[in-house]
Design an enzyme around this catalytic site. Structure first.
Site, mmCIF file in Angstrom:
data_model
loop_
_atom_site.group_PDB
_atom_site.id
_atom_site.type_symbol
_atom_site.label_atom_id
_atom_site.label_comp_id
_atom_site.label_asym_id
_atom_site.label_seq_id
_atom_site.Cartn_x
_atom_site.Cartn_y
_atom_site.Cartn_z
ATOM 1 N N ASP A 1 51.887 -42.684 -40.231
ATOM 2 C CA ASP A 1 53.252 -42.702 -40.777
ATOM 3 C C ASP A 1 53.655 -44.127 -41.182
ATOM 4 O O ASP A 1 53.018 -45.121 -40.790
ATOM 5 C CB ASP A 1 54.210 -42.147 -39.698
ATOM 6 C CG ASP A 1 55.441 -41.478 -40.281
ATOM 7 O OD1 ASP A 1 55.735 -41.702 -41.473
ATOM 8 O OD2 ASP A 1 56.115 -40.741 -39.541
ATOM 9 N N ASP B 1 59.830 -34.531 -45.512
ATOM 10 C CA ASP B 1 60.384 -34.071 -44.237
ATOM 11 C C ASP B 1 61.248 -32.837 -44.436
ATOM 12 O O ASP B 1 61.703 -32.234 -43.465
ATOM 13 C CB ASP B 1 61.230 -35.184 -43.602
ATOM 14 C CG ASP B 1 60.360 -36.181 -42.870
ATOM 15 O OD1 ASP B 1 59.189 -35.867 -42.601
ATOM 16 O OD2 ASP B 1 60.848 -37.282 -42.576
#
Ligand code: DGJ
Length: 728
Positions: free
Chosen positions: A474, A543
């Site tokens: 990430d 997301d």
């Protein structure tokens, strides 16, 4: 004329043809369906007067029956010409690709052609054109790798200092693509967190349209991909498209410039804003590749060429032919509340549903109870995992699944042991307060000590707890105060050094742990470009897992990237980001367009939901080779009202799957038909669900009804279905 057709006898390779045009050196790059013509123009400028359909000829003059001209009064200028790599210092006024200056402040590059080299690398035809600026002792090599069967050319540039004095590179873009005078539209991808990959088009008018990132990564806001089409042409399956995808995960720019004569110049590469590179004597600088092509099969045709490039050339070779596993990710179920027992409970459920890879997300390490602490300390939190990570890894393996883990290696929370020990390891500017993003700072990955320390931590993670097969990598904030005060001469190099260091670290880990696969994530899809896909196997595109929004995100993403890189999770409702409630089957059908994942709190799913999930996971595995390795055709783009459809066809044309959706229906609307694509016209296909049969020709001619609305359906909304058709 000397023709060098390189590669296999099956003709899959492209060719480079050395020729002459108006008594000057010229080169033709030929692929199955296209030809690129390059030649030397006035002042040894490199021109690219033609990139388009193959004319079935290797005589450059056949492509240019009309002599390319300049305005007679401006003969000495090289503007108005189709420059393949304009340099600051020649008499042109378009956006330059190359800018170099010397310590005495003098600027400007004038290149002289030196030599060409034609070779075969890995079965590909490669052309290298060598130029020199004798005043600067600067060598510039233009490289063209020809992918014959893919109708693509990968372009890059190497700049070498062969003199005794250091030079400052102020910009080194990868390439320029000149298009002849006409009216064009530019198609690009834009967005923001939670709304990535929106496809936009706009007319190119006199002046410039610039799309770019200055955030450190390729970004959510704009994506390093473009397509250019004749004005107004928007068809999915037909029409001319010039397109490109930049293999770079840092700051980038694409400048579309409509010149005074309506010619268009597209220049793309590493962002010159705040970039500067000191090129020492003997050193070189290599630009990232711009992979470009031309298709007459609309945006869909262009996308499929890029998909094939990723599937067969770009993605890590050891994984790209293996099926991507169905994964479970525990983020939305637990957030930072990672506890061994609960994770194991989720893992048991996941295994029972048919999941193949169990991924523990953020929260397992250091003092990571929230996003204000812990980043940088990649050691197991034994309060949360009392048996250590090894215990959980073993348990997950015992359930027959692979184990995956989340990391964010380029970041640090000020509240972490790493930051306390090395506050100078982050980007910072003397006398300025550092801006926090999600309570974190960016590590200066240009520093060899930072690279070594993070490598060591990741290596320990991958060696000390049993086999970890998967890492979700990430990167959750844009960069600010991008300074390295201890290295004044390299301050503006860090944008590039950081990205290269990330690639290198990923490459090093992959070499050491060949079974490891990596998912690229950056607060969703903020780093999902062609560059990162050389080192990672898949991408977390957003997301936002809302099924309706995800249709748009996946539509946009798949303009540039292959479905086998596109991960989606089926999450709970109401959706965490939008509050919408879509039926479970619809959520699955959307997530099945790429790499299927589940991200809901499956411990709370009802028996009925688990049953549906198990069936759909099994159905996905049946069509997975088709989805992950096949050819994708968007039949109807996602719309606010009414149906949309996307189709996948196997390489041998024996099988196809048609995914149909309707987020919102219109009362009383008639049933539309949609024509299938890419089938074998002569083959008979049978729909697996009900045995209906038809020929490929009829399915592509008359199409199939989009009968998502049936008398039995309780609502017109949230309808979906996947039809699989098989031939003999
Ligand atoms: C952002 C990612 O996109 C999410 O999927 C999740 O991994 C969080 N970071 C964890 O902090």
């Amino acid at each position: 004329m000397h023709t060098e057709a390189l590669g296999e006898a099956d003709g899959s390779a492209g060719a480079v043809v050395r020729t002459r045009l108006e008594d000057r050196p010229a080169w033709l790059l030929t692929t199955h369906n296209t030809t690129v013509c390059l030649c030397l123009g006035p002042e040894d400028t490199l021109l690219l007067p033609y990139w388009g359909a193959s004319g079935q000829t290797t005589a450059a003059a056949d492509y240019l029956p009309e002599r390319m001209g300049n305005r007679p009064s401006e003969r000495a200028f090289v503007d108005g010409l189709p420059l393949a790599y304009p340099s600051h210092g020649e008499a042109s006024f378009v956006e330059p690709c190359l800018m170099v200056s010397r310590a005495d402040g003098s600027r400007g590059v004038r290149l002289e052609f030196v030599a060409d080299r034609v070779s075969a690398v890995g079965g590909r035809a490669v052309l290298e054109l060598v130029f020199i600026d004798r005043l600067l002792d600067l060598v510039v090599e233009q490289r063209f790798v020809v992918f014959g069967e893919l109708d693509l050319v990968a372009r890059s540039v190497t700049v070498r200092n062969s003199g005794a004095e250091a030079l400052l590179l102020e910009r080194v873009l990868s390439a320029a693509l000149p298009l002849p005078p006409a009216e064009y539209d530019a198609w690009t991808l834009h967005g923001q967190w939670g709304r990535e990959f929106e496809l936009r088009s706009r007319p190119l008018q006199p002046g410039k349209f610039v799309t770019e990132s200055r955030r450190g990564t390729s970004s959510h806001e704009a994506h390093p991909w473009f397509a250019v089409r004749p004005r107004g042409e928007a068809a999915e399956h037909v029409g001319q498209v010039w397109f490109g995808s930049l293999a770079w995960s840092g700051n980038w720019v694409a400048v579309f410039e409509a010149e005074r004569n309506d010619a268009v110049q597209i220049a793309m590469g590493i962002q010159p804003f705040d970039f500067g590179w000191r090129l020492e004597p003997g050193a070189d600088f290599v630009s990232p590749e711009l992979v470009g092509g031309y298709s007459e099969r609309g945006l869909g045709g262009a996308s499929r060429l890029l998909h094939a490039y990723e599937q067969t050339v770009q993605l890590p070779a050891n994984q790209r032919e293996r099926p991507r596993p169905v994964l479970y990710n525990s983020w939305e179920a637990t957030h930072f509340e990672v506890h061994a027992e609960h994770q194991l409970e989720l893992a048991r459920r996941a295994a029972a549903i048919g999941v193949e890879l169990f991924v523990v997300d953020d929260g397992w390490f250091g003092a990571r109870d929230h996003d204000r602490a812990g980043l940088g300390d990649w050691t197991v939190n034994t309060r949360k995992l009392p048996g250590g990570l090894r215990q959980l890894v073993n348990d997950v393996h015992g359930l027959g699944m692979q184990f995956g883990i989340w990391v964010e290696p380029e970041m640090v929370n000020p509240d972490s042991d790493l930051y306390r020990a090395h506050p100078d390891w982050t980007y910072h500017a003397i006398g300025r307060e550092a801006t926090l993003g999600r309570n974190q700072l960016v590590l200066n990955f240009a520093r060899p000590d930072v690279q070594a320390a993070i490598y060591q931590q990741l290596r320990n993670l991958l060696t000390e707890h049993g086999t970890i097969e998967f890492v979700k990598w990430d990167h959750n904030r844009a960069w600010t105060e991008v300074g390295w005060p201890e290295r004044p001469m390299q301050q503006r190099e860090v944008w590039v050094r950081h990205v290269r260091a990330v690639y290198e670290l990923m490459g090093r880990l992959r070499a050491e742990f060949p079974e490891l696969s990596i998912e690229s994530c950056s607060g969703g899809g903020g780093r999902s470009d062609l560059g990162i896909l050389r080192w990672t196997d898949q991408v977390w595109t957003s997301d936002n897992t809302d099924a309706a929004d995800r249709l748009n995100i996946q539509y946009g993403y798949s303009r540039a990237h292959s479905p086998r890189t596109m991960v989606n999770w089926v999450t709970d409702v109401p959706n965490e980001q939008t509050g919408r409630v879509a039926p479970l089957e619809f959520r699955f059908h959307v997530a099945m367009q790429g790499v299927l994942g589940i991200g809901g709190d499956i411990g709370r799913w009802s028996g009925a939901d688990v049953h549906i999930a198990r069936q759909l996971v099994a159905a996905y595995k049946e069509i997975r080779p088709l989805v992950q390795n096949g050819r994708q055709y968007w039949l109807l783009a996602p719309a606010a009202i009414g149906p949309c459809a996307v189709q996948y066809v196997s390489a041998d044309l024996r099988e196809t799957a048609v995914f149909l959706y309707q987020v919102r229906g219109l009362r009383g609307a008639g049933v539309r038909r949609v024509r299938l694509h890419g089938l074998d016209p002569a083959r008979r296909y049978r729909r697996v669900a009900d045995g209906v049969e038809s020929t490929g020709a009829a399915l592509m001619g008359a199409g199939v009804p989009l009968d998502l609305v049936s008398a039995r359906a309780p609502t017109l909304d949230w309808r979906s279905r996947i039809d699989v058709w098989r031939g003999p």
